[in-house]
Design a protein around this motif. Sequence first.
Motif, PDB file in Angstrom:
ATOM      1  N   SER A  45      52.096  33.376   5.450  1.00 14.35           N
ATOM      2  CA  SER A  45      51.393  33.599   6.716  1.00 14.35           C
ATOM      3  C   SER A  45      52.279  34.294   7.732  1.00 14.35           C
ATOM      4  O   SER A  45      51.815  35.136   8.497  1.00 14.35           O
ATOM      5  N   SER A  46      53.542  33.931   7.736  1.00  9.12           N
ATOM      6  CA  SER A  46      54.388  34.537   8.750  1.00  9.12           C
ATOM      7  C   SER A  46      54.515  36.051   8.519  1.00  9.12           C
ATOM      8  O   SER A  46      54.425  36.842   9.453  1.00  9.12           O
ATOM      9  N   TRP A  47      54.649  36.478   7.265  1.00  9.92           N
ATOM     10  CA  TRP A  47      54.733  37.922   7.001  1.00  9.92           C
ATOM     11  C   TRP A  47      53.393  38.614   7.280  1.00  9.92           C
ATOM     12  O   TRP A  47      53.359  39.725   7.814  1.00  9.92           O
ATOM     13  N   GLN A  48      52.304  37.933   6.919  1.00  7.71           N
ATOM     14  CA  GLN A  48      50.990  38.538   7.178  1.00  7.71           C
ATOM     15  C   GLN A  48      50.782  38.751   8.675  1.00  7.71           C
ATOM     16  O   GLN A  48      50.335  39.802   9.115  1.00  7.71           O
ATOM     17  N   LYS A  49      51.120  37.731   9.445  1.00 12.72           N
ATOM     18  CA  LYS A  49      50.804  37.811  10.888  1.00 12.72           C
ATOM     19  C   LYS A  49      51.772  38.727  11.629  1.00 12.72           C
ATOM     20  O   LYS A  49      51.374  39.517  12.473  1.00 12.72           O
ATOM     21  N   LYS A  50      53.041  38.607  11.298  1.00 13.89           N
ATOM     22  CA  LYS A  50      54.019  39.354  12.108  1.00 13.89           C
ATOM     23  C   LYS A  50      54.076  40.841  11.792  1.00 13.89           C
ATOM     24  O   LYS A  50      54.518  41.630  12.607  1.00 13.89           O
ATOM     25  N   LEU A  51      53.634  41.211  10.611  1.00 13.50           N
ATOM     26  CA  LEU A  51      53.634  42.643  10.292  1.00 13.50           C
ATOM     27  C   LEU A  51      52.307  43.317  10.677  1.00 13.50           C
ATOM     28  O   LEU A  51      52.195  44.539  10.692  1.00 13.50           O
ATOM     29  N   TRP A  52      51.332  42.493  10.973  1.00 12.08           N
ATOM     30  CA  TRP A  52      49.970  42.987  11.242  1.00 12.08           C
ATOM     31  C   TRP A  52      49.954  44.106  12.282  1.00 12.08           C
ATOM     32  O   TRP A  52      50.491  43.956  13.381  1.00 12.08           O
TER      33      TRP A  52
END
Length: 550
Positions: free
Chosen positions: A307-314
Amino acid sequence: MARSRWYKDMVFYQIWPRSFKDGNGDGMGDLWGVLEKLDYIQSLGCDGIWFSPIYPSPGADCGYDIADYMDIDPQFGGMEAFQKVLEGCHQRGMKLVMDLVVNHTSDEHEWFQKSRQRIDPYTDYYIWRPAREDGKLPNNWDSNFEGKAWTFDEVRGEYYLHLFAVKQPDLNMDNPLVREEVKKILRFWLDMGVDGFREDVITYISKKEGLPDDHLFPIYKGMPCYNHGPHIHEYLAEFKRDVFDHYDCFTLAEAPLVWPKRALKYIDEEQGQLDMMIQFQCQCADCLFTDYLPTKFSLHRMKHAFSSWQKKLWGKAWNMLYLENHDHPRIISRYGSEQYWKQSGKTLAAAMLFQQGTPFIYQGQEIGMLNWQPESADMYEDVQTRYNYAHSNLSKPEDVRLKKMWRSSRDSARTPVQWDDSENAGFTTGTPWFYVNRNYREINVAQQESDPDSILHFYRKAIHLRKELPVVRHGQYREHFFLNGKVYCYSRKMVGEKLLVICSFTEKGTKAKFPAGFDKSTAQCILHNYPDFDSTTLRPYECRVYLWEE
Ligand code: GLC
């Protein structure tokens, strides 16, 4: 040249060439074998291949020790076979990506042979230092593979730095001539038609000035002095400006110890120097930083990493998605359950394949290959495994030490691909270079081709769906029930289309919960791993993917 970012719609297949398929019967996987299997790879829905190194190499680190960057190892079929594979890929509309390993070379590379003799211009191609005055090594850094990071060279009378094996001396990237060599290598392959590069431990190439002792890290000493070093962005920008910007290609950077904030400095679409990043956070749900420090699997840690990679790279950068590669044991043996092999193999696929990003599937993952479990430690090939085995848990009984290696070793995922149930799993007609996993009669491609309910067909369906549904490329990611330690649940949402993915990670049943706003009466379950399902319970490792329109 304008970059078309074609990689965003693709799914890649990683080939670790020695163990993929032998085409000439000598027991070693090769490019003739790859040629035979291009249609198979395409049939999965994969439209790109990443090759682990296929250049001439003495093989101290299975090809990650390169002796010549501008040729193909004859044991893999040489340039002739490579040209055929490249053509074969392009005819099918597939892309081909090479591995660029320029943090280090093999000690058998001509540059190193000349450098140790101080023959110009190679004298400063590597990182040479005399011993300290007290006779100690030049600094206190550890190698990632074999003891200390310095080895004395009798010919030159100095120590050379090797962040990996003794036979992998580090290049001196501060030397502009070395950077020119890198650019020559890049242009050579790009001009031949190669579509991009996976860049091996690229965040290590710039070392801190003066190579100071590291007083921060208890293990992997030195890492803060060379990971994300002082000139890293400058050198990568130089490669981009002088080479990559002139080709419609892509770059994928391997980056140990990186979190999204730091990653954005490399892969931000406006300002970054690279396109995507192989992060290790998603590999640390059952270990501390490295597979050799195993801990109990924590679904929370896995969910948090995803989730952290999904959200922060969005909206800023593009994710590379993976669960397996040649550096980690098999994922079902780690995050899933060998008892619920089929169910957990599919759940893991669904957990990854509907996230935003470009998925990479490692050979054998698509049939749920499991960890190899040798009977004795001397069967291991891998340089890192051998060193770790010889130096850790020495007070423990032999069988305990061996089991730890099954769980940790890179060799656990490097056995030949299991093509069918004939001798040597159909990998070779000769004597295989490495051991074949004993379970090949139960787990193999041929068997799964004929079983519509197989892990293989599940991968096909999932990949097909992700290509068909715009929401997988464009939709906003949201995680639900993040405190739940048994279920990973996420949705993707864009105007008009929503996707909900529910994956259970337990060997016991658990309650099915749906996020607020989810309407079961209009949603369609488009993928699942049990023949029937109800709205109240999730069975062991059950997964479902729902789609609905608004
Ligand atoms: C990367 C590769 C690994 C190799 C190491 C040194 O981590 O993936 O296989 O051993 O770099 O090149």
